[in-house]
Design a protein around this motif. Structure first.
Motif, PDB file in Angstrom:
ATOM      1  N   LYS A  67      39.279  19.088  16.965  1.00 17.52           N
ATOM      2  CA  LYS A  67      38.152  18.663  16.129  1.00 17.52           C
ATOM      3  C   LYS A  67      37.674  19.760  15.183  1.00 17.52           C
ATOM      4  O   LYS A  67      36.889  19.500  14.278  1.00 17.52           O
ATOM      5  CB  LYS A  67      36.992  18.175  17.002  1.00 17.52           C
ATOM      6  N   ASP A  68      38.172  21.000  15.399  1.00 19.88           N
ATOM      7  CA  ASP A  68      37.823  22.099  14.506  1.00 19.88           C
ATOM      8  C   ASP A  68      38.755  22.186  13.303  1.00 19.88           C
ATOM      9  O   ASP A  68      38.559  23.021  12.419  1.00 19.88           O
ATOM     10  CB  ASP A  68      37.877  23.444  15.255  1.00 19.88           C
ATOM     11  N   PHE A 128      26.683  19.429  16.157  1.00 22.06           N
ATOM     12  CA  PHE A 128      27.766  19.960  16.993  1.00 22.06           C
ATOM     13  C   PHE A 128      27.374  19.954  18.470  1.00 22.06           C
ATOM     14  O   PHE A 128      28.140  19.523  19.339  1.00 22.06           O
ATOM     15  CB  PHE A 128      28.105  21.384  16.536  1.00 22.06           C
ATOM     16  N   ASP A 147      29.986  31.878   8.900  1.00 21.27           N
ATOM     17  CA  ASP A 147      31.225  31.613   9.630  1.00 21.27           C
ATOM     18  C   ASP A 147      31.141  31.967  11.110  1.00 21.27           C
ATOM     19  O   ASP A 147      32.022  31.587  11.888  1.00 21.27           O
ATOM     20  CB  ASP A 147      32.386  32.371   8.984  1.00 21.27           C
ATOM     21  N   ILE A 194      40.738  27.336  19.145  1.00 18.86           N
ATOM     22  CA  ILE A 194      40.050  26.238  18.470  1.00 18.86           C
ATOM     23  C   ILE A 194      40.611  24.925  18.996  1.00 18.86           C
ATOM     24  O   ILE A 194      41.719  24.883  19.528  1.00 18.86           O
ATOM     25  CB  ILE A 194      40.199  26.303  16.934  1.00 18.86           C
ATOM     26  N   THR A 195      39.837  23.884  18.850  1.00 19.96           N
ATOM     27  CA  THR A 195      40.264  22.564  19.307  1.00 19.96           C
ATOM     28  C   THR A 195      40.628  21.702  18.109  1.00 19.96           C
ATOM     29  O   THR A 195      40.384  22.075  16.955  1.00 19.96           O
ATOM     30  CB  THR A 195      39.138  21.886  20.114  1.00 19.96           C
ATOM     31  N   CYS A 229      43.257  25.343  10.404  1.00 14.32           N
ATOM     32  CA  CYS A 229      41.979  26.009  10.630  1.00 14.32           C
ATOM     33  C   CYS A 229      41.188  26.030   9.331  1.00 14.32           C
ATOM     34  O   CYS A 229      41.728  26.383   8.269  1.00 14.32           O
ATOM     35  CB  CYS A 229      42.225  27.437  11.129  1.00 14.32           C
ATOM     36  N   LYS A 230      39.909  25.649   9.384  1.00 18.04           N
ATOM     37  CA  LYS A 230      39.091  25.552   8.173  1.00 18.04           C
ATOM     38  C   LYS A 230      38.874  26.910   7.510  1.00 18.04           C
ATOM     39  O   LYS A 230      38.746  26.996   6.285  1.00 18.04           O
ATOM     40  CB  LYS A 230      37.735  24.934   8.511  1.00 18.04           C
ATOM     41  N   ARG A 236      28.343  29.400  14.829  1.00 15.16           N
ATOM     42  CA  ARG A 236      28.626  28.622  16.039  1.00 15.16           C
ATOM     43  C   ARG A 236      28.675  29.515  17.280  1.00 15.16           C
ATOM     44  O   ARG A 236      28.161  29.155  18.331  1.00 15.16           O
ATOM     45  CB  ARG A 236      29.935  27.851  15.872  1.00 15.16           C
TER      46      ARG A 236
END
Length: 340
Positions: free
Chosen positions: A5-6, A61, A127, A2-3, A12-13, A130
């Motif tokens: 912006k994630d 996105f 989830d 993940i980056t 982590c969300k 993406r």
């Protein structure tokens, strides 16, 4: 991977953990090459994302520009998995080979695959949207294969308002539910109580309330009443409804079809239960057991209505739908849903 912006608050969300920063050599899939084409397909509904909120989320996105994606991991760190062709030191990233299963399961590229591809509906959880709306579409475009016609995104099921967790002890075992209440009862609750595109909550209290009011006292009671009334008469097989009963059936059918087209399964079921409620009121109003002059016409109307109810419920409650239809022709009347 993940980056930044994630992340939300540095975590982590989804997993609510801080990521570990690592550096390694990987092979990358040039997803950026397909960014505009993916965005165009989604924007123009060539691949329609349902609901619209999820579509807007993905367009936002994609409009930021899709980045190339790591498609391998060092073999020393990931010994299981499919080796990268021509480089035994690397393993294919699990999401890459997992997505390919949609094709290989159909026997790509033989005739069986061509028979079923592209899919009318790709159903997935919110989830993993993406991955499927960007990486998977990019992979298909790179292979020059048609994209899915629709991507239908559903929510999560919580337990008493909380995420299901072994540590919280609130995990619901669906097999135990089925063992006690039957498959169709569980299917009905999940499809009726939880809206198709949002999160929904499960509690045993809600489940038993739906089971008793909608299934035992609703559908089950109506089928038993009509089957009992019909036993006293002999009717031809090609019956049809008349007057207000037929109008109510037509109305239910229209609402049902529209709801299915919009992927609103709970509303499709609401339309069927609206017809069940009408039939109950119709029985109480006409009182066919009193052997009035129109008693046979009333019973024929009810028989036709219940047959239509059974037909509409077939995609949702296949076992109960068949039992309801069979009940109308049987000498023995059994409860579709035993009282609890």
């Amino acid at each position: 991977f993940i980056t930044s912006k994630d992340l939300a608050g540095g975590k982590c969300k989804i997993h609510q953990k801080e990521p570990e920063i690592i550096e390694e050599e990987n092979y990358f899939f040039k997803l950026s090459k397909y960014s505009k084409e993916i965005g165009k397909a989604i924007e123009e509904d060539k691949t329609r994302i349902i609901p619209d909120g999820r579509k807007n989320e993905m367009m936002s996105f994609i409009n930021q520009g899709l980045e190339d994606v790591s498609f391998s991991r060092p073999r020393k760190d990931l010994k299981w998995g499919i080796p990268v062709p021509g480089d035994e030191s690397q393993t294919i990233y699990v999401w890459a080979d997992a997505l390919v299963n949609y094709l290989s399961a159909l026997g790509y590229p033989d005739d069986n695959f061509k028979k079923y591809w592209p899919p009318d509906v790709h159903c997935l959880g919110k989830d993993i949207l993406r991955f499927h709306a960007t990486i998977w579409l990019g992979m298909l475009l790179s292979m020059k294969l048609p994209l899915p016609k629709n991507i239908f995104v559903h929510g999560f099921i919580t337990s008493s308002g909380q995420k299901m967790s072994k540590s919280l002890g609130n995990v619901v075992d669906p097999f135990e539910l089925v063992k006690k209440y039957g498959t169709d009862s569980v299917r009905y609750f999940l499809l009726r109580e939880i809206t198709s595109m949002e999160d929904g909550d499960f509690t045993y209290e809600k489940f038993e309330q739906r089971y008793t009011s909608d299934l035992a006292k609703g559908l089950g009671n109506l089928v038993s009443r009509v089957a009992t009334l019909a036993k006293k008469h002999s009717f031809p097989s090609d019956i049809s409804a008349k007057g207000q009963v037929q109008k109510e059936i037509n109305s239910a059918q229209e609402k049902y079809k529209k709801s299915l087209a919009d992927f609103k399964f709970n509303e499709a079921l609401i339309s069927v239960w609206g017809l069940i409620g009408f039939c109950d009121r119709y029985i109480e109003k006409e009182k066919p057991w009193e052997n009035k002059e129109n008693a046979e016409e009333v019973i024929i109307n009810l028989l036709f209505a219940v047959k239509e109810i059974a037909r509409l419920l077939e995609p949702f409650l296949p076992q109960s739908s068949k039992k309801a239809a069979d009940q109308l022709k049987s000498e023995e009347i059994k409860a579709l849903f035993p009282r609890i």
